[in-house]
Design a protein around this motif. Structure first.
Motif, PDB file in Angstrom:
ATOM      1  N   UNK A   1       0.781  -1.497   0.024  1.00 29.21           N
ATOM      2  CA  UNK A   1      -0.243  -0.103   0.171  1.00 29.21           C
ATOM      3  C   UNK A   1       1.188   0.960  -0.479  1.00 29.21           C
ATOM      4  N   UNK A   2       0.689   2.654  -0.610  1.00 28.16           N
ATOM      5  CA  UNK A   2       1.571   4.015  -0.522  1.00 28.16           C
ATOM      6  C   UNK A   2       1.947   4.008   0.537  1.00 28.16           C
ATOM      7  N   UNK A   3       1.011   4.567   1.567  1.00 27.13           N
ATOM      8  CA  UNK A   3       1.398   4.236   2.539  1.00 27.13           C
ATOM      9  C   UNK A   3       2.560   3.752   2.876  1.00 27.13           C
ATOM     10  N   UNK A   4       2.766   2.724   2.786  1.00 20.51           N
ATOM     11  CA  UNK A   4       3.639   1.827   3.619  1.00 20.51           C
ATOM     12  C   UNK A   4       4.840   1.531   2.469  1.00 20.51           C
ATOM     13  N   UNK A   5       5.372   1.737   1.114  1.00 17.20           N
ATOM     14  CA  UNK A   5       5.621   1.963   0.912  1.00 17.20           C
ATOM     15  C   UNK A   5       6.857   3.399   0.100  1.00 17.20           C
ATOM     16  N   UNK A   6       5.342   4.356   0.272  1.00 19.31           N
ATOM     17  CA  UNK A   6       5.338   5.444  -0.570  1.00 19.31           C
ATOM     18  C   UNK A   6       7.630   6.405   0.111  1.00 19.31           C
ATOM     19  N   UNK A   7       7.983   6.214   0.232  1.00 14.23           N
ATOM     20  CA  UNK A   7       9.165   6.320   0.269  1.00 14.23           C
ATOM     21  C   UNK A   7      10.456   6.049   0.850  1.00 14.23           C
ATOM     22  N   UNK A   8      10.019   4.803  -0.147  1.00 12.45           N
ATOM     23  CA  UNK A   8      10.927   3.757   0.087  1.00 12.45           C
ATOM     24  C   UNK A   8      12.001   3.323  -0.910  1.00 12.45           C
ATOM     25  N   UNK A   9      12.160   4.147  -2.368  1.00 12.60           N
ATOM     26  CA  UNK A   9      13.355   4.216  -3.348  1.00 12.60           C
ATOM     27  C   UNK A   9      14.068   5.713  -2.648  1.00 12.60           C
ATOM     28  N   UNK A  10      12.702   6.447  -2.460  1.00  7.95           N
ATOM     29  CA  UNK A  10      14.184   7.843  -2.049  1.00  7.95           C
ATOM     30  C   UNK A  10      14.937   7.317  -1.161  1.00  7.95           C
ATOM     31  N   UNK A  11      14.594   6.487  -0.072  1.00  3.27           N
ATOM     32  CA  UNK A  11      15.258   5.978   0.786  1.00  3.27           C
ATOM     33  C   UNK A  11      16.353   4.972   0.788  1.00  3.27           C
ATOM     34  N   UNK A  12      16.409   4.141  -0.383  1.00  7.29           N
ATOM     35  CA  UNK A  12      17.361   3.366  -1.307  1.00  7.29           C
ATOM     36  C   UNK A  12      18.265   4.211  -1.886  1.00  7.29           C
ATOM     37  N   UNK A  13      18.025   5.544  -2.968  1.00  3.86           N
ATOM     38  CA  UNK A  13      18.642   5.943  -3.115  1.00  3.86           C
ATOM     39  C   UNK A  13      19.454   6.666  -2.231  1.00  3.86           C
ATOM     40  N   UNK A  14      18.884   7.214  -1.205  1.00  4.61           N
ATOM     41  CA  UNK A  14      19.582   8.048   0.187  1.00  4.61           C
ATOM     42  C   UNK A  14      20.925   6.824   0.682  1.00  4.61           C
TER      43      UNK A  14
END
Length: 210
Positions: free
Chosen positions: A67-80
């Motif tokens: 669900x988007x409220x659980x994965x929304x920041x995942x790519x940004x966190x991975x990039x960081x």
């Protein structure tokens, strides 16, 4: 922390599905010690998670469901951080609704064991809220992270697309309520509970679902 432990970071944002949008607060869980960590369900705000991590090395980003409220920041966190994003493959369709141009890095499997700071995390496939929902059992810490499968007071919601009430009840009954009663249940939203506190209410939940 000097020994492995569990930390909570609360972030706020929205959840959208089936044409509706709701304001939500999410629990982001950080598992590890002073040197390395795993993040579970990076919701809404990668900056808040990075701040909470400090100088610790992030070894994995685990999503209990897509669900988007659980994965929304995942790519940004991975990039960081350079950490891989892990998701059960049965939630790929949901993932693509939020991140059509960025796939998870690795897939989770039932019974798989991840390790952070010498502490094992066992992946339990607990579908129902979504097809690929998982829980993470940390026996050494006497805890399980249930995402939106089990809350203080009952099962996660099953009234929207990709969800199924009989399936979530089977997951809770067969995979979660079999854990030791003192097991702490750390949820995707709201307060934590224990297996012992929730187990006596299984029949009530089943009755409410009919």
């Amino acid at each position: 922390m000097t020994a492995a432990g569990i930390e909570r970071v609360v972030t706020a944002g929205t959840f959208s599905l089936d044409g509706g949008t709701w304001e939500v607060e999410n629990n982001v869980w950080i598992l590890g010690d002073d040197t390395e960590a795993v993040v579970v369900d990076p919701a809404h705000d990668a900056d808040a998670v990075v701040t909470a991590l400090g100088r610790r090395r992030l070894t994995a980003i685990v999503c209990t469901h897509a669900h988007d409220d659980h994965v929304g920041a995942a790519p940004a966190l991975a990039d960081r951080t350079g950490a891989p994003v892990l998701l059960h493959p049965d939630d790929l369709d949901l993932w693509r609704l939020t991140h059509p141009d960025r796939a998870p890095d690795r897939f989770l499997t039932d019974g798989q064991t991840l390790t952070v700071a010498g502490t094992p995390l066992t992946v339990l496939h607990t579908p129902g809220h979504t097809p690929g929902a998982v829980s993470l059992h940390l026996p050494d810490l006497g805890a399980v992270l249930t995402g939106d499968t089990l809350f203080a007071g009952g099962p996660g919601a099953t009234g929207r697309s990709y969800s199924d009430f009989p399936t979530i009840i089977r997951s809770i009954r067969d995979r979660l309520l079999t854990l030791p009663p003192r097991t702490a249940v750390h949820t995707g939203h709201g307060d934590s509970t224990t297996i012992g506190a929730e187990a006596p209410h299984l029949a009530e939940w089943i009755a409410r679902g009919h």
